[in-house]
Design an enzyme around this catalytic site. Sequence first.
Site, PDB file in Angstrom:
ATOM      1  N   ASP A 133      22.986  45.586  -2.722  1.00  0.00           N
ATOM      2  CA  ASP A 133      21.690  45.239  -2.127  1.00  0.00           C
ATOM      3  C   ASP A 133      21.797  45.159  -0.608  1.00  0.00           C
ATOM      4  O   ASP A 133      22.585  44.371  -0.075  1.00  0.00           O
ATOM      5  CB  ASP A 133      21.224  43.891  -2.687  1.00  0.00           C
ATOM      6  N   HIS A 145      34.171  29.119 -12.632  1.00  0.00           N
ATOM      7  CA  HIS A 145      35.627  28.953 -12.489  1.00  0.00           C
ATOM      8  C   HIS A 145      35.966  27.477 -12.419  1.00  0.00           C
ATOM      9  O   HIS A 145      35.106  26.626 -12.169  1.00  0.00           O
ATOM     10  CB  HIS A 145      36.164  29.683 -11.251  1.00  0.00           C
ATOM     11  N   SER A 198      29.750  31.395  -6.207  1.00  0.00           N
ATOM     12  CA  SER A 198      30.328  31.407  -7.553  1.00  0.00           C
ATOM     13  C   SER A 198      29.424  30.663  -8.518  1.00  0.00           C
ATOM     14  O   SER A 198      28.948  29.564  -8.230  1.00  0.00           O
ATOM     15  CB  SER A 198      31.729  30.777  -7.542  1.00  0.00           C
TER      16      SER A 198
END
Length: 442
Positions: A376, A249, A391
């Site tokens: 998980d 991003h 990210s």
Amino acid sequence: MRASLKKRLIGLLLVCFVCIVASSAPFQCFATFPNELRLFSGQGKQLQLTMPVTAKITVSNPDVLTVNGIAQHSFQVDLKEPLSLTPTQQGQTEMKLKLFGTIPLKTVKVNVVPDIKVIPGGQTIGVKIKSVGILVVGHHLVALDHDRKVSPGEDSKIQTGDIITHIDGVKSNDVSKVSDIVNQAGVGKKPLDLTIRRGEQNFHVSLTPAYDAVDKSYRLGLYIRDSAAGIGTLTFYSPQYGVYGALGHVITDMDTQTPIVVGDGQIVDSNVTSIAKSRNGEPGEKHSQILKDSRILGTIEKNTPFGIFGKMNEAPGHYLRNDPLPVAFAEEVKEGPAQIYTVLNGQTVEKFDIQIVHVTRQDYPATKGLVIKVTDPKLLEKTGGIVQGMSGSPIIQNGKVIGAVTHVFVNDPTSGYGCFIEWMLQDSGIMNKSGVGGLKAS
């Protein structure tokens, strides 16, 4: 009356027939059968129509593509069985299907492009980015005396988010040098000629510094900044092209929320020291340490909606795996299980299970292509799901790099968004160098 009833029954039967046909496996397979197909050389693909009929296949250029292992211009196939496509060289071809050899059924344009493989990242990195100029992040008032206050910058119509690229014709991207320049102009009673970049426009502003009676110095009436720093995750490294991609991003200025236009920058080694867990309504974050002597891993040359990109001349190390993996086109990504690579402690990259719960079909670059959910148990226990600093963590599905983690859902930190790796590869320049084009909107 009987005629009307008969028409209604016929109409009902037609509706039932359409519903049965539309829900049948052959119809659904046909509906998803592509009109255009992109294949990486060296990567095959299977297509299925599940129709209990034979068809004639015509391949315009059999040197580019074989079907079911047959490198012929025209031959018969059984559509009950899957069609196995194997690219044999780069190029374009067209595959036509005709039922019983005569009735046109489908035409598929096939484009075989050079294979692309990258080393998946997952390493936590420190990001140091410097703007192409001096970023205006706000206005402030200069006290001329007890009663009068002005902001020369605001009066000159300079806006928050503007970038000062030059002062008196000299390139400027260092805040530490601005104060001396402003004081010299103030003492000499000379206005400064500022070159302003606003979006895609560049223009000049004449600004005369004002003397601050409290600070005993000249001021522009502007809050300014030239750099930003933070942490994120490396998504991929391409040894073939010596480039990387990270974050997934854009980096924005924390005050103006505008994208930082890159002047230069670096990514460096970073250690994760602790993690604040995510909770509903409160995203967590990785706490990371960037040392003064941290190794420089690469340069920052671009800051786009899909992350940061630049040169990396050698592998950064600490890989979960150092062998390149193939990448997937956006249309190959499926809902279902996948994995992400990321760091929870120190510099150790680990693999964790996720579920891709939604795939947005995109013909052109757009963010938020994937909705993912962390499944998980270890990752959920350590982080609560997705945290800030994660990210850029690469997403792997069926042995291919398919995308990167980008955002967390604030009210459900076990879930978040991801972007397709294809768009990151385009912004890195790899797709263009490889001659890989995007799909056209249908």
